[in-house]
Design a protein around this motif. Structure first.
Motif, PDB file in Angstrom:
ATOM      1  N   ASN A 119      18.685  -8.537 -24.969  1.00 18.45           N
ATOM      2  CA  ASN A 119      17.723  -8.711 -26.059  1.00 18.45           C
ATOM      3  C   ASN A 119      18.227  -9.686 -27.118  1.00 18.45           C
ATOM      4  O   ASN A 119      17.483 -10.547 -27.584  1.00 18.45           O
ATOM      5  CB  ASN A 119      17.387  -7.365 -26.694  1.00 18.45           C
ATOM      6  CG  ASN A 119      16.580  -6.488 -25.774  1.00 18.45           C
ATOM      7  OD1 ASN A 119      15.768  -6.972 -25.001  1.00 18.45           O
ATOM      8  ND2 ASN A 119      16.798  -5.191 -25.841  1.00 18.45           N
ATOM      9  N   MET A 143      12.721  -4.874 -29.819  1.00 21.76           N
ATOM     10  CA  MET A 143      13.239  -5.148 -28.478  1.00 21.76           C
ATOM     11  C   MET A 143      14.411  -4.234 -28.148  1.00 21.76           C
ATOM     12  O   MET A 143      14.521  -3.748 -27.023  1.00 21.76           O
ATOM     13  CB  MET A 143      13.658  -6.617 -28.359  1.00 21.76           C
ATOM     14  CG  MET A 143      12.500  -7.583 -28.376  1.00 21.76           C
ATOM     15  SD  MET A 143      13.029  -9.296 -28.274  1.00 21.76           S
ATOM     16  CE  MET A 143      13.741  -9.346 -26.625  1.00 21.76           C
ATOM     17  N   GLY A 147      14.432  -1.753 -25.192  1.00 18.67           N
ATOM     18  CA  GLY A 147      15.503  -1.995 -24.220  1.00 18.67           C
ATOM     19  C   GLY A 147      16.371  -0.774 -23.993  1.00 18.67           C
ATOM     20  O   GLY A 147      16.813  -0.509 -22.873  1.00 18.67           O
TER      21      GLY A 147
END
Length: 167
Positions: A119, A143, A147
């Motif tokens: 990320n 993110m 993630g």
């Protein structure tokens, strides 16, 4: 492990990762985050990592899954390809490094580190080459959260497969 068995195993992981990479583009996400993907195609890369296939083989799987998946989906050399490629290569390198050098990190820790650095690298590449603005960094916390969830799922899949393969 015999060389032919190892090559077959790596080919299976590459094919599986490529197919998942292609199909996950069609899976809807539970949150409206532009450009986000599930990241399930990373579990074969994680599998190669925890089975000790080293830098070159693991990075090669990450490279091929991104190339083949992007070719199949028609996204080769697009901005999403560039971001996915960067994230795959960086995360596979970090995962192998962590697995080899950090004692007692485990599958979950390796997967989480890989997702985090994937990320971060994607946001850096997006800021420099795609949107050409540091404003994209506001996107990083979202993110990282998404993630982390994907990394947990991937590590769970790998742990179950590894247990069944190890006997």
């Amino acid at each position: 492990m015999q060389k032919s068995k190892k090559i077959s195993y790596l080919a299976i992981l590459t094919g599986l990762a490529s197919a998942i990479y292609y199909f996950e583009a069609f899976l809807p996400l539970p949150v409206p985050v532009p450009g986000a993907k599930w990241g399930f195609s990373n579990f074969p890369v994680l599998m190669a990592t925890v089975n000790g296939y080293g830098y070159s083989n693991t990075i090669f799987i990450a490279f091929l899954k991104t190339m083949i998946g992007s070719l199949l989906s028609g996204k080769i050399l697009s901005p999403t390809f560039l971001l996915g490629f960067t994230g795959s290569i960086v995360s596979s390198f970090i995962m192998v490094f962590a697995y080899k050098n950090i004692k007692k990190i485990g599958v979950l820790g390796v997967s989480e580190l890989g997702a985090f650095f994937s990320n971060v690298s994607q946001v850096i590449v997006a800021a420099i080459f795609v949107v050409k603005s540091s404003g994209i960094f506001w996107y990083l916390p979202y993110m990282v959260i998404f993630g982390a969830i994907s990394a947990f799922i991937n590590s769970s899949i790998v742990s179950v497969i590894k247990r069944s393969l190890d006997g």
